[in-house]
Design a protein around this motif. Structure first.
Motif, short mmCIF file in Angstrom:
data_model
loop_
_atom_site.label_atom_id
_atom_site.label_comp_id
_atom_site.label_asym_id
_atom_site.label_seq_id
_atom_site.Cartn_x
_atom_site.Cartn_y
_atom_site.Cartn_z
N MET A 18 0.81 -1.21 0.00
CA MET A 18 0.00 0.00 0.00
C MET A 18 0.85 1.26 0.00
SD MET A 18 -2.83 -1.29 2.79
CE MET A 18 -4.17 -0.19 2.44
N VAL A 19 2.13 1.12 -0.21
CA VAL A 19 3.04 2.27 -0.15
C VAL A 19 2.66 3.33 -1.18
CG1 VAL A 19 5.41 3.04 -0.56
CG2 VAL A 19 4.97 1.05 0.88
N ALA A 20 2.30 2.89 -2.38
CA ALA A 20 2.02 3.83 -3.45
C ALA A 20 0.53 3.96 -3.75
CB ALA A 20 2.76 3.41 -4.72
N SER A 21 -0.32 3.41 -2.90
CA SER A 21 -1.75 3.46 -3.16
C SER A 21 -2.47 4.11 -1.99
CB SER A 21 -2.31 2.06 -3.39
OG SER A 21 -2.12 1.26 -2.24
N ARG A 22 -3.77 4.27 -2.12
CA ARG A 22 -4.56 4.84 -1.03
C ARG A 22 -4.67 3.83 0.11
NH1 ARG A 22 -9.99 6.33 -3.86
NH2 ARG A 22 -10.63 6.05 -1.71
N ILE A 23 -4.59 4.35 1.34
CA ILE A 23 -4.56 3.43 2.47
C ILE A 23 -5.95 2.91 2.83
CG2 ILE A 23 -2.48 4.44 3.44
CD1 ILE A 23 -4.17 5.94 5.43
N ASP A 24 -7.00 3.44 2.20
CA ASP A 24 -8.35 2.95 2.50
C ASP A 24 -8.82 1.90 1.49
OD1 ASP A 24 -8.48 4.72 0.39
OD2 ASP A 24 -10.42 5.54 0.96
N GLN A 25 -7.91 1.41 0.63
CA GLN A 25 -8.33 0.51 -0.44
C GLN A 25 -8.35 -0.96 -0.01
OE1 GLN A 25 -5.74 1.55 -3.71
NE2 GLN A 25 -7.26 2.94 -4.58
N ASN A 26 -7.70 -1.29 1.09
CA ASN A 26 -7.68 -2.68 1.54
C ASN A 26 -7.71 -2.69 3.07
OD1 ASN A 26 -7.38 -5.41 1.97
ND2 ASN A 26 -5.61 -5.64 0.63
N ILE A 27 -8.86 -2.38 3.62
CA ILE A 27 -8.97 -2.23 5.07
C ILE A 27 -8.73 -3.55 5.80
CG2 ILE A 27 -10.61 -1.71 6.94
CD1 ILE A 27 -11.59 0.62 5.31
N PRO A 28 -9.21 -4.70 5.32
CA PRO A 28 -8.91 -5.95 6.05
C PRO A 28 -7.41 -6.18 6.24
CG PRO A 28 -10.68 -6.32 4.49
CD PRO A 28 -10.16 -4.94 4.21
N ALA A 29 -6.62 -5.95 5.18
CA ALA A 29 -5.17 -6.12 5.30
C ALA A 29 -4.58 -5.09 6.26
CB ALA A 29 -4.51 -5.99 3.93
N LEU A 30 -5.15 -3.87 6.21
CA LEU A 30 -4.65 -2.82 7.10
C LEU A 30 -4.92 -3.18 8.56
CD1 LEU A 30 -3.40 0.00 7.42
CD2 LEU A 30 -5.72 0.95 7.21
N LEU A 31 -6.09 -3.76 8.86
CA LEU A 31 -6.41 -4.13 10.24
C LEU A 31 -5.46 -5.21 10.75
CD1 LEU A 31 -10.33 -4.12 10.23
CD2 LEU A 31 -8.75 -2.28 10.81
N THR A 32 -5.13 -6.16 9.90
CA THR A 32 -4.14 -7.18 10.29
C THR A 32 -2.79 -6.53 10.59
OG1 THR A 32 -5.27 -8.82 8.92
CG2 THR A 32 -3.00 -9.29 9.53
N HIS A 33 -2.43 -5.57 9.75
CA HIS A 33 -1.17 -4.84 9.96
C HIS A 33 -1.20 -4.07 11.28
CE1 HIS A 33 2.53 -2.88 8.98
NE2 HIS A 33 1.99 -1.70 8.75
N ILE A 34 -2.34 -3.48 11.60
CA ILE A 34 -2.48 -2.74 12.85
C ILE A 34 -2.29 -3.68 14.04
CG2 ILE A 34 -4.18 -1.55 14.33
CD1 ILE A 34 -5.29 -0.29 11.74
N ALA A 35 -2.93 -4.85 13.99
CA ALA A 35 -2.81 -5.81 15.09
C ALA A 35 -1.35 -6.22 15.29
CB ALA A 35 -3.68 -7.03 14.81
N LYS A 36 -0.63 -6.42 14.18
CA LYS A 36 0.79 -6.80 14.29
C LYS A 36 1.62 -5.65 14.84
CE LYS A 36 0.70 -10.23 10.56
NZ LYS A 36 1.19 -10.59 9.20
N THR A 37 1.28 -4.42 14.45
CA THR A 37 2.01 -3.25 14.96
C THR A 37 1.77 -3.09 16.46
OG1 THR A 37 1.72 -2.18 12.80
CG2 THR A 37 2.42 -0.79 14.63
N ILE A 38 0.56 -3.35 16.92
CA ILE A 38 0.26 -3.30 18.35
C ILE A 38 1.12 -4.32 19.10
CG2 ILE A 38 -1.53 -3.72 20.11
CD1 ILE A 38 -3.57 -2.66 18.03
N GLN A 39 1.16 -5.53 18.56
CA GLN A 39 1.96 -6.57 19.21
C GLN A 39 3.44 -6.19 19.24
OE1 GLN A 39 0.89 -9.84 16.71
NE2 GLN A 39 -1.17 -10.06 17.59
#
Length: 841
Positions: A202-223
């Motif tokens: 998602m580096v070169a794209s809009r960050i709202d285009q794949n919210i499920p993947a973003l939520l997984t990334h958020i969970a990993k960042t929290i951990q």
């Protein structure tokens, strides 16, 4: 009440500006305070003003943009005084009030300030209005400020107005307030390290285009943050749904000493309060929050912020009259506010889940709510205030004037609900609607449903919709309402306001009828041959999912839908009986004789219909129709079918092509006698002018099959005057006489360049290229072989005889030896006969 309450408090950055603020408001009625997050403006400034003006019998009112912030601010102000909320410091929020006769500072939110102003237009009980966190630009703050300015100018020149903001362009507000003084205060914040950790894809794209993947990334960042950083964590997510999904991901992966605390607007008050308290000794917590945590609140113990970079808000579309929820990237200002949450009490770290490249496309500031919101509540408030219609709204002082299209849409809705008169003044019903703490749609619903005998059901439905309970079929949510404390409390409060007895039956079968009162523009009828697609009274299409328990229901009413596409996705609705529609809207239902083109049967159909808005509720065949209605429907049918559906014979087509030639070349005809207005006979022009040239010949016709009787050649000729018909034959003749004496039909299929197809031998002796239109348009001559095959195309016969003929003769005389191929075609006799026939004649 203490008067030396600042003496033993820990210093805050705003303290150095308090004396200036107080002295400025002692001399000037208005002031703008710019103070960054963490300066202490919310908890210090009201008390400083109270200390200065404590002998004044009037009170101070402070507007907060959110309920949680209002309750928290009131609690901290009261704690500073060593008191409980409800004494010197009180608050008024939706469905919750804690004030007393001793209260001198009232913290209010949402529409409470507007309600106070409407009930007391002079604000006689108050000496000062504080607009806190004004940079959030809520529609209530904008309206409250506009009304406060008018009160100050017309009724209360002693009323003080203080606007406090963290990121707003303060000069613009100061100008609105009569070029009032601006005071700036430094904030206190600790350094925050910013780390950009986007998803690689998602580096070169809009960050709202794949919210499920973003939520997984958020969970990993929290951990990761839990394992590598110290302190509690504040995570910003777009909405409650995402908060619940991330919480589920973390539930079994976090260490045992880490607690999860959700924080969003519709969360019960107890859980909101728990989220903003510091973690218990020896424990850490992860606060999963929406933008509710961006400002006003200090959540104890937060050192780490993880920002999804997303927010969710409602956008109103004047074109459709509906709202849609939009998930979008935050503004730079909001991202800065979020980052600052990590440095309120000590140095911290912020993980931004987007790249620095993506950040370049972020907006500087979010758009003010007044530009994006449904303006029905604001418009009703303005009508009650006396600012009726467009003239009234422009008479007030606004930072941003309400958009004209949205405002007009709101006025139309309010008139439909019976809350405004034709001159946009408020009706008695409108006053009753405005008195209730609900959107005008829902307030109208519960009042009208009460009159119809199912007020308790409507109050419960209003509570369900206000609390944003989840579920497609609203009947089920009504049935489960008593198990939800928040919904039950709100419903009881509304019933009390309308004096509805608790013994009244809660009838979920009246859910649809109640909802129709609120959303008469969203009553839907199932489309033919579909189980999920509906046509709404506002003309829009909306669709249920195939799995919906209401799929196939003949009539529904839609409460919430996603209006992002041509066919909206229905999120919440309820079924409604046809009889209930008739009962509720009998004055609006129109009986019409519908005469229209039936595409399926390719004929004019005559129907008797019942129509509500753009929705045909019922229809049946009828024989009542005037000749004018039938003709109009038949013309619509011809336009639907296209011009080629008419019986274009060869003769009619050839005449049309000649007319097209005259229309294109008419400017070349300079002779006065030949200058006529030649009709445009293109497909588009003929369809646009059916009423003129074709309608007189359609008497008695109703079906596509009837059109076969038309004689289009005669009809087109009849559209010309007699002299024009003569001119047509002269200027664009159907045939041309060639040297052999034959009359050859001219091909006008390309009207820009008519063609004369003629056998080469018939043009012997011709020294000029054939022409028409008084010699102004040369024909393109297609010279043919004796077998009728093309030999040469020319618009210059002399050049052909001299340059082209010799090679044609050389090639063709062996192939066609029975036909003449003279050495000199200019002196030869033109003929269509063979050499033997010429010898025997």
């Amino acid at each position: 009440m203490q008067t030396n309450f600042f003496d033993n408090l820990s210093p805050l950055p705003i303290d150095s500006s308090l004396s200036e603020i107080v002295s400025t408001l002692a001399k000037s009625p208005n002031c703008v305070l710019h103070a960054p997050p963490g300066a202490g403006k919310t908890t210090r400034v009201p008390l400083a003003l109270l200390k200065k003006f404590h002998l004044d019998e009037k009170k101070i009112i402070m507007l907060e943009p959110r309920r949680l912030a209002a309750r928290t601010a009131a609690a901290r102000l009261a704690n500073t005084l060593g008191e409980q909320v409800g004494k010197t410091i009180g608050y008024r929020i939706k469905n919750d009030t804690k004030i007393s006769s001793e209260t001198k500072i009232e913290v209010v939110t949402e529409g409470v300030l507007t309600r106070i102003i409407q009930n007391d237009p002079e604000l006689s009980a108050y000496s000062c209005i504080i607009f806190d966190e004004f940079h959030e630009r809520s529609i209530h703050a904008d309206l409250g400020l506009a009304l406060a300015i008018e009160i100050q100018e017309a009724l209360r020149d002693d009323l003080r107005i203080l606007v406090m903001s963290a990121t707003l362009d303060t000069q613009e507000v100061a100008t609105l307030l009569g070029d009032c003084p601006i005071i700036s205060s430094k904030g206190k914040s600790y350094p925050v390290t910013i780390k950009h950790v986007p998803l690689p894809q998602m580096v070169a794209s809009r960050i709202d285009q794949n919210i499920p993947a973003l939520l997984t990334h958020i969970a990993k960042t929290i951990q990761y943050a839990i394992a590598n950083d110290e302190g509690s964590i504040l995570v910003f997510l777009p909405g409650a749904g995402e908060i619940k999904r991330v919480a589920d991901m973390l539930q079994s992966t976090l260490p045992p000493d880490v607690d999860i605390a959700p924080l969003y607007g519709n969360l019960p008050q107890r859980q909101q309060d728990e989220a903003i308290l510091p973690a218990k000794t020896g424990r850490r917590k992860v606060v999963l929050a929406t933008s509710i945590a961006e400002t006003s609140l200090t959540i104890e113990g937060i050192r780490i912020v993880i920002d999804s970079g997303l927010s969710r808000s409602s956008r109103f579309s004047p074109a459709t009259g509906m709202n849609r929820l939009v998930t979008e990237t935050v503004s730079i200002a909001a991202a800065t506010q979020r980052t600052g949450r990590a440095g309120r009490l000590e140095s911290g770290i912020c993980y931004r889940l987007w790249s620095e490249v993506q950040e370049n496309s972020f907006r500087a500031f979010a758009s003010p709510e007044i530009k994006e919101a449904d303006l029905a509540p604001l418009s009703l408030e303005l009508a009650q205030w006396g600012a009726c219609g467009e003239n009234g709204v422009h008479a007030l002082a606004w930072l941003d004037t309400p958009p004209t299209s949205s405002y007009r849409q709101a006025l139309t809705l309010l008139q439909q609900l019976g809350t405004l008169n034709t001159d946009f003044s408020i009706t008695d019903h409108g006053k009753a609607v405005a008195a209730l703490p609900l959107h005008p749609r829902l307030a109208h619903m519960i009042i009208s449903a009460h009159l119809n005998g199912y007020g308790r059901t409507a109050c419960t439905l209003a509570a369900v919709l206000s609390e944003r309970a989840k579920g497609t079929d609203l009947r089920h949510l009504i049935e489960q309402a008593n198990s939800n404390q928040g919904i039950s409390k709100t419903a009881q409060h509304l019933c009390k306001l309308l004096n509805i007895p608790s013994t009244e039956k809660l009838d979920s079968d009246k859910t649809g009828a109640s909802l129709a009162l609120a959303y008469p523009d969203r009553i839907g009828k199932l489309r033919d041959n579909s189980r999920t697609e509906y046509k709404l009274t506002n003309g829009r299409r909306a669709q249920l999912t195939e799995e919906s328990p209401l799929a196939g229901t003949p009539f529904i009413v839609v409460a919430e839908l996603n209006d992002a596409h041509a066919t909206s996705r229905i999120w919440q609705c309820a079924p409604i009986d046809f009889d209930d529609i008739h009962t509720l809207f009998h004055n609006e239902i129109q009986e019409r004789s519908r005469v229209e083109w039936d595409e399926r049967n390719a004929s004019v159909s005559t129907l008797q219909t019942e129509q509500l808005g753009d929705l045909i509720l019922s229809q049946q065949s009828s024989t009542e129709a005037s000749e004018e209605q039938i003709l109009s429907a038949l013309l619509d049918g011809i336009r639907t079918l296209g011009i080629d559906a008419l019986p274009w014979t060869k003769e009619a087509t050839r005449l049309r092509e000649r007319l097209a030639f005259m229309h294109i070349h008419s400017q070349q005809l300079t002779s006065t006698a030949d200058c006529y207005e030649w009709p445009d006979v293109s497909n588009k022009a003929l369809l646009n002018s059916l009423e003129t040239w074709l309608a007189p010949y359609l008497a008695g016709m109703r079906k596509k099959a009837d059109l076969r009787k038309l004689d289009l050649e005669t009809i087109l000729l009849s559209s010309l005057e007699w002299a024009q018909q003569t001119a047509l034959q002269k200027l664009a003749p159907s045939h041309f006489t060639v040297p052999s004496g034959s009359n050859i039909r001219i091909d006008y299929s390309d009207p820009t360049s008519p063609v004369l197809p003629v056998k080469l031998q018939e043009m012997f002796g011709a020294t000029q290229t054939p022409s028409i239109a008084n010699g102004k348009v040369s024909l393109t001559v297609h010279l043919l072989s004796p077998a009728g095959r093309p030999l040469q195309v020319t618009r210059d016969l002399i050049s052909f005889w001299e340059n082209g003929y010799p090679s044609v003769r050389s090639e063709m005389r062996g192939r066609y030896p029975k036909h003449p191929w003279p050495d000199n075609p200019l002196t030869a006799e033109p003929t269509r006969k063979t050499k033997r026939a010429l010898q025997n004649q």
